[in-house]
Write a protein that holds these residues in place. Structure first.
Motif, PDB file in Angstrom:
ATOM      1  N   THR A 479       0.850  -1.183   0.000  1.00 37.53           N
ATOM      2  CA  THR A 479       0.000   0.000   0.000  1.00 37.53           C
ATOM      3  C   THR A 479       0.884   1.230   0.000  1.00 37.53           C
ATOM      4  N   ILE A 480       0.302   2.334  -0.368  1.00 37.17           N
ATOM      5  CA  ILE A 480       1.037   3.585  -0.288  1.00 37.17           C
ATOM      6  C   ILE A 480       0.657   4.247   1.010  1.00 37.17           C
ATOM      7  N   ALA A 481       1.671   4.513   1.829  1.00 35.11           N
ATOM      8  CA  ALA A 481       1.399   5.137   3.107  1.00 35.11           C
ATOM      9  C   ALA A 481       0.993   6.591   2.878  1.00 35.11           C
ATOM     10  N   VAL A 482       0.146   7.068   3.742  1.00 36.51           N
ATOM     11  CA  VAL A 482      -0.207   8.483   3.657  1.00 36.51           C
ATOM     12  C   VAL A 482       0.995   9.273   4.135  1.00 36.51           C
ATOM     13  N   PRO A 483       1.531  10.153   3.324  1.00 39.58           N
ATOM     14  CA  PRO A 483       2.736  10.862   3.751  1.00 39.58           C
ATOM     15  C   PRO A 483       2.428  11.841   4.870  1.00 39.58           C
ATOM     16  N   GLY A 484       3.390  11.982   5.775  1.00 39.13           N
ATOM     17  CA  GLY A 484       3.266  13.024   6.767  1.00 39.13           C
ATOM     18  C   GLY A 484       3.443  14.374   6.098  1.00 39.13           C
ATOM     19  N   ALA A 485       3.200  15.422   6.856  1.00 41.75           N
ATOM     20  CA  ALA A 485       3.256  16.766   6.278  1.00 41.75           C
ATOM     21  C   ALA A 485       4.634  17.057   5.689  1.00 41.75           C
ATOM     22  N   LEU A 486       5.697  16.523   6.347  1.00 41.22           N
ATOM     23  CA  LEU A 486       7.051  16.879   5.908  1.00 41.22           C
ATOM     24  C   LEU A 486       7.368  16.264   4.555  1.00 41.22           C
ATOM     25  N   THR A 487       7.126  14.938   4.424  1.00 39.29           N
ATOM     26  CA  THR A 487       7.388  14.299   3.135  1.00 39.29           C
ATOM     27  C   THR A 487       6.497  14.889   2.059  1.00 39.29           C
ATOM     28  N   ALA A 488       5.228  15.134   2.426  1.00 41.04           N
ATOM     29  CA  ALA A 488       4.312  15.721   1.451  1.00 41.04           C
ATOM     30  C   ALA A 488       4.864  17.043   0.955  1.00 41.04           C
ATOM     31  N   ALA A 489       5.400  17.846   1.880  1.00 39.62           N
ATOM     32  CA  ALA A 489       5.941  19.142   1.475  1.00 39.62           C
ATOM     33  C   ALA A 489       7.098  18.958   0.504  1.00 39.62           C
ATOM     34  N   ALA A 490       8.019  18.037   0.854  1.00 39.07           N
ATOM     35  CA  ALA A 490       9.168  17.814  -0.034  1.00 39.07           C
ATOM     36  C   ALA A 490       8.698  17.353  -1.404  1.00 39.07           C
ATOM     37  N   LEU A 491       7.708  16.455  -1.404  1.00 40.69           N
ATOM     38  CA  LEU A 491       7.211  15.910  -2.672  1.00 40.69           C
ATOM     39  C   LEU A 491       6.576  17.008  -3.512  1.00 40.69           C
ATOM     40  N   VAL A 492       5.750  17.819  -2.851  1.00 40.07           N
ATOM     41  CA  VAL A 492       5.056  18.871  -3.596  1.00 40.07           C
ATOM     42  C   VAL A 492       6.061  19.868  -4.170  1.00 40.07           C
ATOM     43  N   ILE A 493       7.052  20.246  -3.351  1.00 42.16           N
ATOM     44  CA  ILE A 493       8.064  21.192  -3.859  1.00 42.16           C
ATOM     45  C   ILE A 493       8.778  20.603  -5.066  1.00 42.16           C
ATOM     46  N   GLY A 494       9.182  19.332  -4.933  1.00 42.39           N
ATOM     47  CA  GLY A 494       9.945  18.709  -6.012  1.00 42.39           C
ATOM     48  C   GLY A 494       9.146  18.616  -7.292  1.00 42.39           C
ATOM     49  N   VAL A 495       7.892  18.162  -7.183  1.00 43.92           N
ATOM     50  CA  VAL A 495       7.083  17.981  -8.391  1.00 43.92           C
ATOM     51  C   VAL A 495       6.723  19.337  -8.993  1.00 43.92           C
ATOM     52  N   ALA A 496       6.366  20.278  -8.135  1.00 47.12           N
ATOM     53  CA  ALA A 496       6.015  21.605  -8.655  1.00 47.12           C
ATOM     54  C   ALA A 496       7.207  22.217  -9.377  1.00 47.12           C
ATOM     55  N   ALA A 497       8.404  22.067  -8.783  1.00 51.25           N
ATOM     56  CA  ALA A 497       9.585  22.636  -9.438  1.00 51.25           C
ATOM     57  C   ALA A 497       9.832  21.951 -10.775  1.00 51.25           C
ATOM     58  N   THR A 498       9.625  20.633 -10.817  1.00 49.85           N
ATOM     59  CA  THR A 498       9.843  19.914 -12.078  1.00 49.85           C
ATOM     60  C   THR A 498       8.904  20.436 -13.155  1.00 49.85           C
ATOM     61  N   LEU A 499       7.665  20.705 -12.765  1.00 52.97           N
ATOM     62  CA  LEU A 499       6.697  21.201 -13.741  1.00 52.97           C
ATOM     63  C   LEU A 499       7.007  22.643 -14.142  1.00 52.97           C
ATOM     64  N   VAL A 500       7.232  23.494 -13.129  1.00 55.95           N
ATOM     65  CA  VAL A 500       7.433  24.914 -13.420  1.00 55.95           C
ATOM     66  C   VAL A 500       8.696  25.120 -14.254  1.00 55.95           C
ATOM     67  N   LEU A 501       9.770  24.401 -13.891  1.00 56.30           N
ATOM     68  CA  LEU A 501      11.004  24.561 -14.660  1.00 56.30           C
ATOM     69  C   LEU A 501      10.868  23.971 -16.059  1.00 56.30           C
ATOM     70  N   GLY A 502       9.831  23.151 -16.274  1.00 53.46           N
ATOM     71  CA  GLY A 502       9.608  22.632 -17.612  1.00 53.46           C
ATOM     72  C   GLY A 502       8.742  23.544 -18.451  1.00 53.46           C
ATOM     73  N   VAL A 503       7.818  24.249 -17.800  1.00 52.07           N
ATOM     74  CA  VAL A 503       6.882  25.078 -18.554  1.00 52.07           C
ATOM     75  C   VAL A 503       7.388  26.513 -18.657  1.00 52.07           C
ATOM     76  N   ALA A 504       7.889  27.029 -17.566  1.00 52.37           N
ATOM     77  CA  ALA A 504       8.357  28.418 -17.566  1.00 52.37           C
ATOM     78  C   ALA A 504       9.761  28.496 -16.996  1.00 52.37           C
ATOM     79  N   PRO A 505      10.747  27.994 -17.730  1.00 53.10           N
ATOM     80  CA  PRO A 505      12.106  27.948 -17.181  1.00 53.10           C
ATOM     81  C   PRO A 505      12.853  29.277 -17.277  1.00 53.10           C
TER      82      PRO A 505
END
Lengths: 520, 511
Positions: A479-505
């Motif tokens: 199963t996929i564990a529900v991430p705690g706030a800290l991991t969720a934050a790291a994940l969101v930052i990483g994915v958002a940066a990947t998207l933003v740097l791809g669309v508006a670099p």
């Protein structure tokens, strides 16, 4: 004889000092704060300290100065890379601090207890994790920040050791699979020690070369600061064997940290054995530091020898890309797969480094940041897919994950597409940047090799995507564990940066472009 | 209305629609279907308005918009269309609503989220419109690559037998081609003076060798996409495994990106290399015509058969493009449109047949015309259109390609004509084996096989049949738009039409 104390530009090196102070404060917290409060204190202190260092760094953005008696150069690339290291380290600390996924966090309290003993089982099962991990991380960050701004070979060596020693220890702290973790630490330490020895020997040879040059009448003794090396390499009538030998040995030390083939053999084992947050930290931050150091070394100190080292390092780049791409096809463990992919990415980074033009510096720096964000997000997802025995990293276990939890499978698919260099992700922009710089610099052969290996490398990524989406979930799909706030934050930052740097670099490309000017 | 940002809105709308449909609740699939259909119809209406705003006698590139994107590289959001791109855009916006309507129940069986399926279709429309509307090479490349992702999931998640294998093969083939093109795009950017602007790059000259290598990079990508022999092996797998609607878009539109790319990028950017490589390209195209037709005759799987027929048709398009005459070029572009309509129709009808029988194997049919006469009639019509019977639209284009080629290269035209005979063989034999003859007894046991076309399915096929007939008799509205663009392209390559039949030839041939 009077020794003149060198002048320090304290404002320029304030970020380094702040993180250093942070690390020292972390040690004091271990000594004086009661055990119960330590975790929270350390976490807040570390995150706060890193953010403070980042803020100070931003206020220093226009500094261009060589200080501390030629030992430290604070210039555009140094500031850009230090900033990248801090930001990525913040993300890594968020993952390190996660305690919601596992009781006591992903680390054990004492790394050295014999594996399998009663005591070890007890600490793995119950005891809270080591809070020493925070000062260790801070020390590693100090080393990295110093490494990318070191302006002579000895400072560079010290920085290398400061960043390496904490990492060796952090590798051994995994709560699960203790034996693999200890093995990883030992392997990393042994090979790292060899690499450091190579580096030091190379420094000695280079010193010999500069001294030989300077032995002409009226000159002073040799030196290992980059300006002296540059001047000696440019004007030298002497035999250049010492210079090349020295450069080769120093490069071995750096390429080891940069996970370039054939100095990469430790990477899969260490990446697999180390606790996953630490792996993310190594994959992102150590890479920034290693390539930052390599850039300064090649563009500042050994610029005059470019036509001599480019073919050799180019061959290493191609080998690295090939080894990473081909071997990742055969991997069945996700962390090992990411390790080989990180090796291949080291090859692409080398292509940017070897471009030899200003765009080479800026594109490599952009690549480092973009890759760092994505790779930390990738390892963050790895920490979430778990069963009763901890993380389930075997590829077959990920079958059908898309049905169990479409959101995380979707996020991971996006990350893999970024690794594969599909447009609208940062992976594409960064590949485009380094390849463009390399063609600009006349290194078309490296680009062709890069494109071919990218084709090979697409296959393993696609295999994971197929596993997740197109296979039926089996009995053993975790199963996929529900991430705690800290991991969720790291994940969101990483994915958002990947998207933003791809669309508006554009903003980051501009920043890296304006920063891409070394001073001597 | 000239200043309205048609292309930006046209490109952006489906993306927005995809997000909206994706967010709709899974529990209400009907809602997602209706929203997707309505959305695609709005896009279609907008594209018709844009067609009216386009001035066929005006500049080559019209409706130009340009916005800053990555100033460091001079990559911009530049949209502009010539006649060729305009026709392709219309084809996309016509086909997508039809495909959505045809796919109404495609996703029902798959146990996967139904809104996702329709969101993916709209996402695909976004990338397809973007790729035809882009006039900035970087932007074109972005759309060219991103297009893979929705198609991959359409095949992989909602496809039939062997969908995983087909999806991965499709993705890897296209990605390999795309990476060759990436190298060429970077190279072009460096030697072309650090710009991606199509107009600026067509005006710059390259050294002979550089031009040839760059041409090759682009050409390989487009040849894989189209696909030309010998890069075609992914198409029968993908076309056979994809759900019928997605297959119609795959063969009808996605593959046109390859031929469109050759016309828009390879020829005007590298005229010298185009002339140099033309004999090779024509040879590949001819092999494709004959070889794919022979393979199509041998197929037992209906969807694979249709896939092979389109490889043969792409041979014709390739011949038309590389003949370098206005007639043949216009014929090729018209063929791209007509093939989209005819093969799209054929795929959709075959899909309806396969859905009824739960099998694509020709042996499972036989005499089906007795059970479903209307469906059999539509299949027969689609088959005739696809073998280019006079009176249907593909005839006009095939004829134009052949005479346009004949004036400059007689042997090629003669060999290509053989393809027409083979086309008659595979189409008629397929229809004979499925629809005519004795009734296959197992068909009677399938309750679904007793149901002829329902209203929805009639609504799906009717517009396509009407368009094929209309363009078969009166292609002028389309040729008027295509002609100037093709003429400009032929001029870019540095070839002029043969003297005796220049000028009014196209009108004459059409009449």
């Amino acid at each position: 004889m009077t020794i003149k104390f060198p002048a320090f530009d304290y404002a320029a090196i304030a970020p380094i000092l702040i993180v250093f102070g942070l690390a020292a404060a972390g040690v004091l917290v271990e000594a004086f704060v009661p055990k119960r409060a330590r975790y929270l204190t350390q976490l807040v202190l570390t995150l706060g300290g890193l953010v403070a260092a980042l803020v100070v760094l931003v206020t220093q953005a226009d500094t261009r100065v060589v200080t501390a008696g030629q030992a430290i150069a604070i210039d555009g690339p140094a500031l850009f890379l230090q900033g990248s290291i801090i930001v990525l380290a913040i993300m890594a600390v968020l993952m390190i601090g996660e305690r919601a996924l596992e009781r006591g966090g992903p680390f054990v309290a004492q790394a050295a207890i014999t594996v399998g003993s009663e005591e070890d089982r007890r600490q793995a099962a119950r005891a809270d994790g080591a809070t020493e991990i925070y000062p260790l991380t801070s020390f590693a960050v100090v080393g990295m920040m110093l490494f990318v701004s070191a302006n002579d070979l000895l400072t560079m060596f010290i920085a290398l050791e400061v960043l390496s020693l904490p990492l060796y220890l952090m590798c051994a702290l995994a709560r699960r699979r203790r034996l693999v973790s200890q093995e990883a630490a030992l392997k990393y330490f042994m090979l790292g020690a060899y690499a450091s020895a190579f580096f030091l020997f190379g420094v000695a040879l280079v010193y010999g070369f500069t001294a030989q040059v300077q032995a002409t009448p009226g000159a002073h003794a040799g030196g290992v600061d980059f300006a002296t090396i540059h001047a000696a390499a440019a004007t030298s009538p002497a035999n250049r064997a010492l210079l090349f030998g020295g450069l080769a040995l120093i490069a071995v030390g750096l390429l080891f940290k940069a996970t370039a083939a054939p100095f990469h053999v430790w990477t899969p084992d260490v990446y697999q054995g180390a606790p996953t947050p630490v792996t993310g930290f190594m994959a992102a931050c150590t890479k920034v530091a290693a390539f930052g150091g390599l850039l300064r070394l090649l563009y500042v100190a050994f610029e005059g020898a470019r036509w001599d080292f480019t073919p050799v390092l180019g061959a290493i780049a191609i080998l690295t890309m090939l080894v990473g791409a081909v071997l990742s096809v055969t991997q069945t463990d996700l962390k090992r797969l990411l390790a080989y992919s990180s090796i291949a990415n080291a090859g692409y980074l080398l292509v940017g480094v070897l471009a030899g033009v200003r765009e080479g510096i800026s594109s490599t720096m952009f690549y480092l940041v973009a890759y760092g964000f994505t790779v930390i997000a990738a390892f963050a997802v790895v920490t979430l897919v778990r069963d009763a025995d901890g993380e389930a990293t075997h590829l077959s276990r990920w079958a059908g994950l898309g049905k169990r939890s479409p959101v995380f499978a979707g996020v991971f698919t996006f990350i893999l597409l970024a690794f594969a260099g599909i447009p609208l992700t940062s992976g594409f922009i960064s590949k485009f940047a380094v390849f463009g710089a390399a063609i600009d610099g006349g290194q078309t052969w490296l680009v062709i090799a890069g494109v071919i290996t990218s084709m090979i490398l697409a296959f393993p990524y696609l295999r994971v995507v197929v596993m997740m989406w197109l296979s039926e979930p089996g009995e053993s799909t975790p199963t996929i564990a529900v991430p705690g706030a800290l991991t969720a934050a790291a994940l969101v930052i990483g994915v958002a940066a990947t998207l933003v740097l791809g669309v508006a670099p554009a903003p980051l490309l501009n920043l890296s472009d304006t920063a891409a000017q070394f001073i001597r | 209305m000239q200043d309205f940002p048609y292309l930006t809105v046209l490109t952006g709308l489906p993306l927005l629609g995809a997000l909206v449909v994706w967010c709709l609740p899974k529990a209400r699939p009907e809602l997602a279907k209706i929203v997707a259909l309505a959305w695609s119809l709005v896009v279609f209406v907008l594209s018709v308005v844009m067609w009216i705003a386009f001035n066929p006698g005006g500049d080559r590139l019209q409706l130009r918009e340009s916005y800053q994107w990555i100033p460091t590289w001079d990559a911009r959001f530049t949209f502009a269309v010539d006649g060729i791109a305009l026709v392709m855009l219309l084809m996309v916006t016509v086909l997508v609503p039809i495909v959505i309507l045809a796919s109404w129940h495609d996703a029902d069986k798959s146990r996967r989220s139904i809104p996702t399926y329709f969101a993916l279709l709209l996402l695909l429309e976004f990338t397809m419109i973007g790729v035809f509307a882009a006039a900035d090479i970087f932007l074109f490349y972005v759309f060219f690559e991103v297009m893979l992702v929705p198609m991959y999931f359409l095949i992989g998640s909602f496809g039939g037998h062997q969908r995983q294998y087909a999806a991965v093969k499709f993705f890897l083939y296209s990605l390999v081609g795309g990476l060759f093109m990436l190298a060429a795009v970077i190279g072009l950017w460096v030697v072309g003076g650090h710009t991606f602007d199509w107009v600026a790059l067509t005006n710059s000259d390259f050294a002979t060798n550089t031009g040839r290598w760059l041409f090759l990079g682009f050409f390989v990508a487009f040849a894989i996409k189209a696909p030309f022999f010998p890069f075609h092996t992914w198409l029968p797998d993908a076309g056979g495994a994809a759900p019928a609607g997605a297959a119609a878009l795959l063969v009808g539109v996605l593959d046109k990106v390859g031929t469109f790319g050759i016309l828009r990028y390879c020829l005007p950017l590298f005229p010298e290399a185009s002339r140099w490589f033309a004999p090779w390209a024509i040879a590949l195209a001819l092999i494709g015509i004959i070889y794919a037709a022979l393979l199509a005759i041998g197929q037992n799987d209906l969807k694979r058969l249709v896939s092979y027929t389109s490889i043969a048709h792409f041979g014709f398009i390739g011949v038309g493009i590389f003949a370098f005459t206005t007639q043949a070029g216009t014929g090729a572009v018209l063929y791209m449109l007509n093939h989209g309509l005819a093969t799209g129709l054929l795929f959709l009808v075959v899909g309806m047949l396969v859905a009824r029988r739960n099998s694509a194997n020709i042996r499972d049919f036989g005499g089906a015309g007795k059970l479903v006469p209307v469906l059999a009639g539509v299949l027969f019509f689609a088959g005739l259109a696809s073998l280019a019977l006079p009176g249907t639209a593909p005839f006009v284009s095939e004829f134009l390609v052949l005479i346009g080629t004949f004036t400059v290269n007689k042997p090629v035209a003669v060999i290509a004509t053989v393809g027409i005979i083979l086309a008659a063989a595979y189409v008629l034999w397929m229809i004979q084996r499925t629809m005519q003859g004795n009734l296959n007894p197992t068909l009677v046991d399938e309750p679904a096989m007793r149901r002829d076309l329902n209203l929805r399915e009639k609504l799906v096929v009717a517009p396509l049949i009407l368009l094929i007939l209309f363009l078969g008799f009166y292609p002028k509205p389309v040729t008027d738009v295509i002609n100037p663009a093709v003429q400009a392209t032929v001029q870019d390559v540095g070839k002029s039409d043969p003297a005796p039949i220049s000028g009014t030839t196209t009108e004459a041939a059409v009449k």
